[in-house]
Design an enzyme around this catalytic site. Structure first.
Site, PDB file in Angstrom:
ATOM      1  CD  GLU A 140     -76.698 -57.036  88.058  1.00 62.01           C
ATOM      2  OE1 GLU A 140     -75.630 -57.375  88.586  1.00 62.01           O
ATOM      3  OE2 GLU A 140     -76.974 -57.273  86.865  1.00 62.01           O
ATOM      4  CG  HIS A 141     -76.759 -52.551  87.078  1.00 62.66           C
ATOM      5  ND1 HIS A 141     -76.663 -53.833  86.574  1.00 62.66           N
ATOM      6  CD2 HIS A 141     -75.594 -52.308  87.713  1.00 62.66           C
ATOM      7  CE1 HIS A 141     -75.484 -54.338  86.903  1.00 62.66           C
ATOM      8  NE2 HIS A 141     -74.816 -53.442  87.594  1.00 62.66           N
TER       9      HIS A 141
END
Length: 428
Positions: free
Chosen positions: A341-342
């Site tokens: 996600e990040h």
């Protein structure tokens, strides 16, 4: 008797928590076959395990679909603390009152975050165009907003007014005319953010029942074309169930963070990992490095920083890891396999990134900046969905309609080719 029991229970809980915090498990360091096995398992992960809650969610969704407000109110009273006399819809007066009551500093923070998010969305918005692809043949695209969207804003462990900004602003920039927000037990800050954005439809319901209401409509909540926003497993399972009847953006699971570094500041790195780990006990937080010294330093820092943060400590010890690799090029390759996600990494490596929800470049770009203020959306794909899409954006709120126009000369030019292709398909 109940007061004494409560005091004893609280004391035992504090003692257990205190002991647990004194003995925080350090973030594990993996290399060789153990690292490879860990990465292979992550490649196979999905959004999250929904099987356990899906039967209950199915019953809730079907109940709300068929019994509408009656079912919605029953669940709202049971789980959202809604009294029988409380209206489902928050009045505009309540929203404006919430804005007036928050501090000037918080008002300024909301204004600045909203301005950055809105500017980013304006840059992101697709445009209409027409071009002549060959003489007499013009093609192009039209951009039309969805008529209605439902924005889910979590209100459980942490109230998230930032999620209201991230889901509503791109809808406004896209030109969506009907924006409906749902949130269980909405915090004053969330209501204030809604007031600042001019939200007119805000409903104090959450969970699977709110998703069902948005998807199918009730007497109080009209149905929408699309539902966006993160939530717990019940919310995610409900979005999965209604996805063929009402569009969704994607299924979002627990927070994921990957950090690539060879010689970064271990305090900065540990802060980033712990900041994401505290979101959820099931958060996935990973450092990938080719430096044994940095691995050890970050291991110690995460242990220190999570000592008084039980949620972060649990997620780091149960799902987190430090992966040792031979080079930073291998680190990016591993990150692409994980599709997090990040992803934080040196700017020089950005060109090699293929799969990530959002990337953060160099050491002064904390992932929490993206959570709140820098502008790009924080509603991001998890569970390896970054292999096929990025985060929530203006494109999620519009329809791109192709168009074409042929002149008499244009149809003469392309008709023979079209006839050959049609005959090849047997469509005489």
């Amino acid at each position: 008797m109940r007061k004494v029991t409560r005091k004893v229970t609280h004391k035992v809980t504090r003692d257990v928590m205190s002991n647990a915090m004194r003995n925080v498990t350090p973030l594990r360091i993996l290399d060789g076959p153990k690292k490879d096995k860990f990465v292979q398992a992550l490649e196979q992960r999905g959004p999250n395990d929904l099987a356990e809650v899906e039967p209950a969610v199915r019953r809730i969704v079907n109940d709300v679909r068929h019994n509408r407000d009656r079912a919605l109110r029953r669940y709202a009273a049971q789980w959202d603390g809604l009294d029988k006399s409380d209206p489902l819809r928050v009045t505009e007066a309540e929203l404006h009152e919430a804005w007036q009551k928050i501090s000037p500093d918080l008002q300024d923070a909301i204004k600045q975050a909203a301005a950055n998010i809105r500017q980013y969305c304006e840059w992101q918005k697709p445009g209409e165009w027409r071009r002549e692809i060959q003489p007499g043949v013009c093609v192009g695209q039209l951009v039309r907003p969805l008529e209605s969207v439902g924005c889910y804003v979590p209100g459980g462990r942490y109230p998230l007014p930032s999620t209201l900004l991230m889901t509503v602003i791109p809808a406004q920039v896209a030109g969506v005319s009907q924006i409906r927000v749902v949130s269980p037990r909405p915090a004053a800050t969330t209501l204030a953010a809604a007031a600042f954005l001019g939200v007119r439809e805000f409903y104090r319901v959450g969970g699977a029942q709110a998703i069902a209401a948005l998807a199918y409509g009730t007497e109080s909540i009209p149905r929408v074309n699309k539902i966006v926003g993160p939530g717990n497993r019940f919310v995610t399972a409900a979005k999965k169930q209604v996805a063929f009847d009402c569009a969704i953006e994607f299924l979002a699971g627990p927070t994921e963070a990957v950090f690539i570094s060879a010689e970064g500041d271990p305090v900065f790195i540990a802060c980033d990992l712990v900041a994401q780990a505290e979101h959820d006990p099931d958060a996935l937080c990973i450092l990938i490095t080719n430096s044994q010294g940095l691995a050890k330093a970050v291991q110690a820092e995460t242990q220190r920083l999570s000592r008084t943060n039980p949620i972060a400590a649990e997620s780091l010890s149960s799902r987190g890891a430090i992966l040792l690799v031979a080079s930073l090029e291998e680190a990016v390759s591993v990150a692409n396999r994980i599709a997090p996600e990040h992803l934080t990494l040196p700017a020089a490596l950005a060109a090699a990134v293929q799969n990530a929800g959002s990337i953060f470049l160099d050491e002064f770009t904390p992932q929490s900046a993206g959570d709140y203020i820098s502008g790009p959306n924080h509603v991001l794909p998890t569970g390896a969905m970054a292999r096929v899409r990025g985060g929530l954006n203006v494109l999620d709120y519009v329809r791109i309609i192709s168009c074409q126009q042929l002149s008499r000369e244009g149809i003469r030019q392309i008709a023979p080719t079209a006839i050959v292709l049609a005959e090849a398909e047997g469509l005489r």
